[in-house]
Design an enzyme around this catalytic site. Structure first.
Site, PDB file in Angstrom:
ATOM      1  N   LYS A  80       0.856  -1.187   0.000  1.00 13.78           N
ATOM      2  CA  LYS A  80       0.000   0.000   0.000  1.00 13.78           C
ATOM      3  C   LYS A  80       0.892   1.237   0.000  1.00 13.78           C
ATOM      4  CE  LYS A  80      -3.808   2.023   2.701  1.00 13.78           C
ATOM      5  NZ  LYS A  80      -4.670   1.832   3.894  1.00 13.78           N
ATOM      6  N   SER A 155      -9.522   1.539   2.978  1.00 17.56           N
ATOM      7  CA  SER A 155      -8.741   2.336   2.070  1.00 17.56           C
ATOM      8  C   SER A 155      -7.684   1.556   1.298  1.00 17.56           C
ATOM      9  CB  SER A 155      -8.056   3.459   2.838  1.00 17.56           C
ATOM     10  OG  SER A 155      -7.171   2.933   3.812  1.00 17.56           O
ATOM     11  N   SER A 179      -9.433  -0.804   7.049  1.00 20.51           N
ATOM     12  CA  SER A 179      -8.875  -0.641   5.700  1.00 20.51           C
ATOM     13  C   SER A 179      -8.212  -1.868   5.113  1.00 20.51           C
ATOM     14  CB  SER A 179      -7.892   0.516   5.674  1.00 20.51           C
ATOM     15  OG  SER A 179      -8.616   1.706   5.572  1.00 20.51           O
TER      16      SER A 179
HETATM   17  N1  GLN Z   1     -12.907   3.622   6.584  1.00 18.52           N
HETATM   18  C1  GLN Z   1     -12.277   3.964   7.831  1.00 18.52           C
HETATM   19  C2  GLN Z   1     -11.937   5.422   7.847  1.00 18.52           C
HETATM   20  O1  GLN Z   1     -12.107   6.072   6.837  1.00 18.52           O
HETATM   21  C3  GLN Z   1     -11.064   3.115   8.070  1.00 18.52           C
HETATM   22  C4  GLN Z   1      -9.868   3.542   7.350  1.00 18.52           C
HETATM   23  C5  GLN Z   1      -8.624   2.792   7.659  1.00 18.52           C
HETATM   24  O2  GLN Z   1      -8.663   1.731   8.271  1.00 18.52           O
HETATM   25  N2  GLN Z   1      -7.489   3.371   7.260  1.00 18.52           N
HETATM   26  O3  GLN Z   1     -11.492   5.926   8.827  1.00 18.52           O
END
Ligand code: GLN
Length: 482
Positions: A80, A155, A179
């Protein structure tokens, strides 16, 4: 016969060791697959070709000479784009860090390099991890390989899509509130959010420092356990890492589950959960019964406050972490002389709408006069959530929930409604404030060929228990998956 990019890490290692294939052939197969799929999927922000092939040749040469090799010798993987890589760009999916090249490698990158894994590219993501669909990326959306009209989750959506289509045999994602697990669920793969402190965060671009975790995204459970055993452990560069012993997670997958207790959380199967998701979870419950487990209904009554508490704390920490993006030290720099105007303009230009939303709300929640009402209150809720979950583990070995309440939305379906997007995270965001591990794996398929994910949650540092439960489930349903 599988094509090489379709292999699991375990299968590839066996073929490499027996010299039936070379690392070059394996890397080339993944690179060809990337070339074929990227025009549609767009999982990658950076593809590393020449260097990856060179690394593969070196490994092949060492193998021919009989020289010692690392545990993952010749296995191509993706990362990532929130992990620092010396010599390659790290954008975190934001325009703010366009062209930024870190002067050092993240610990996870170093650990994988030490075991001779080969980095073949960096994957698309929501900026700084802010999102659940990868639609917030400054570099365009990623599509779901199972249905290209749908989002891959986020994400770490680029990582999820890459693993699902064979752009590398595994990926390293980052999970602050889902994410890793959300894209794993939407793309039909396996993703682990490890215990907080199990894997070093050094070199990871921070979202919310007290939630962030680094974890593997793989095609199956064995591979996931193997990769965790390589990347976990104490790191003197990250004071929050634990000295807890790293287990050979991939070596105790087959233990009998007779008499073990699976907690089913009733609040996680109520209104708002898609019927297809419920069906898959009920099937999972039946499978665990047939494996000799006892099913126990568990209540986590404070779940309804989890999203609010998670987001208030998460974006408060994010607003503080993002303060360092000022045009002076990193990435984007606005062309203005006055230093104060320069910072304002840099942040105005570099941050997209989601970053701005979070910085503003987070700063508000932390400000004098409001901190008690929002930030401190959320910390109190966090303590209650922790209590809730740890109490449940006095009664059961693991908790079983859907990973996501819904199937992957269509691209653009939720982009005008940030709240709806945030609500999708109901079952994943409860976990990070508590710090326990959670594993997302395919529970079953829908009739349209989408995947439904389930989440297994365990006590702190019980990743081995999660893998054991997940492995036997995977074994039971393998033939029914597409
Ligand atoms: N969707 C969650 C957020 O936007 C989790 C994101 C993540 O785990 N980086 O905070």
């Amino acid at each position: 016969m599988k094509r090489l990019y379709e292999l699991t890490v375990k299968e590839a290692l066996e073929l490499l060791e027996s010299k039936e294939i070379t690392a070059r052939e394996l890397v080339q197969s993944c690179l060809d697959r990337i070339e074929e799929m990227e025009p549609t999927i767009h999982a990658f922000l950076l593809i590393i070709k020449e260097e990856a092939l060179k690394a593969a040749d070196q490994i092949d040469m060492k193998r021919t000479k009989g020289e010692p090799l690392g545990k993952l010798a010749g296995i191509p993987y993706s990362l990532k784009d929130v992990y620092s890589t010396k010599g390659y760009t790290t954008t975190a999916g934001s325009k703010m860090l366009e062209g930024y090249i870190a002067p050092y490698n993240a610990t996870v990158v170093e650990k994988l390099a030490k075991e001779d894994a080969i980095l073949i590219g960096k994957t698309n993501c929501d900026p700084f991890g802010f999102g659940s669909s990868t639609e917030n990326s400054a570099y365009g959306v990623t599509r779901n390989p199972l249905d290209t009209d749908r989002v891959p989750g986020g994400s770490s959506g680029g990582s999820g899509a890459a693993v699902a289509y064979g752009g590398g045999l595994f990926s390293i994602g980052e999970d602050t509130g889902g994410s890793i697990r959300c894209p794993a669920a939407f793309c039909g793969i396996v993703g682990l959010k490890p215990t907080y402190g199990r894997v070093s965060r050094y070199g990871s671009i921070a979202y919310a420092s007290s939630y962030d975790t680094v974890g593997p995204m793989t095609k199956d459970i064995y591979d996931n356990a193997l990769i965790l055993s390589v990347i976990a452990g104490k790191d003197t560069r990250d004071a929050t890492t634990s000295a807890e012993k790293v287990k050979p997670y991939h070596q105790a997958l087959d233990l009998s589950l007779k008499g073990r207790k699976v907690g089913v959380v009733k609040e996680y199967l109520g209104d708002g959960v898609d019927e297809e998701v419920k069906k898959a979870i009920n099937q999972a419950i039946e499978v665990y019964k047939s494996l000799g487990c006892e099913i126990v209904e568990v209540s986590l009554p404070y779940t309804e406050y989890a999203i609010a508490a998670y987001y208030v704390i998460g974006i408060s920490e994010a607003s503080s972490n993002l303060a360092r993006m000022d045009g002076i030290r990193f990435g984007h720099e606005a062309n203005v002389d006055d230093w104060k105007d320069k910072i304002i303009k840099t942040r105005g230009e570099g941050f997209g709408p989601e970053e701005k939303r979070r910085v503003m709300v987070g700063t508000y929640a932390l400000s004098t006069g409001y901190a008690d009402k929002y930030y401190h209150k959320a910390q109190q809720v966090r303590a209650i959530l922790k209590d809730d979950i740890l109490k449940a583990f006095k009664k059961v070995d693991i908790l079983l929930t859907p990973t996501m309440p819904v199937l992957p939305p269509k691209i653009g379906e939720n982009t005008d409604d940030p709240l709806k997007m945030w609500l999708m995270d109901a079952f994943t965001v409860t976990i990070n404030p508590v710090g326990v591990p959670a594993l997302a794996l395919p529970a079953g398929n829908t009739k349209d060929g989408l995947s439904v994910g389930m989440q297994l949650i365990g006590p702190h540092f019980k990743e081995d228990t999660l893998y054991n439960f997940a492995y036997l489930y995977e074994k039971s349903i393998k033939d029914t998956l597409n």
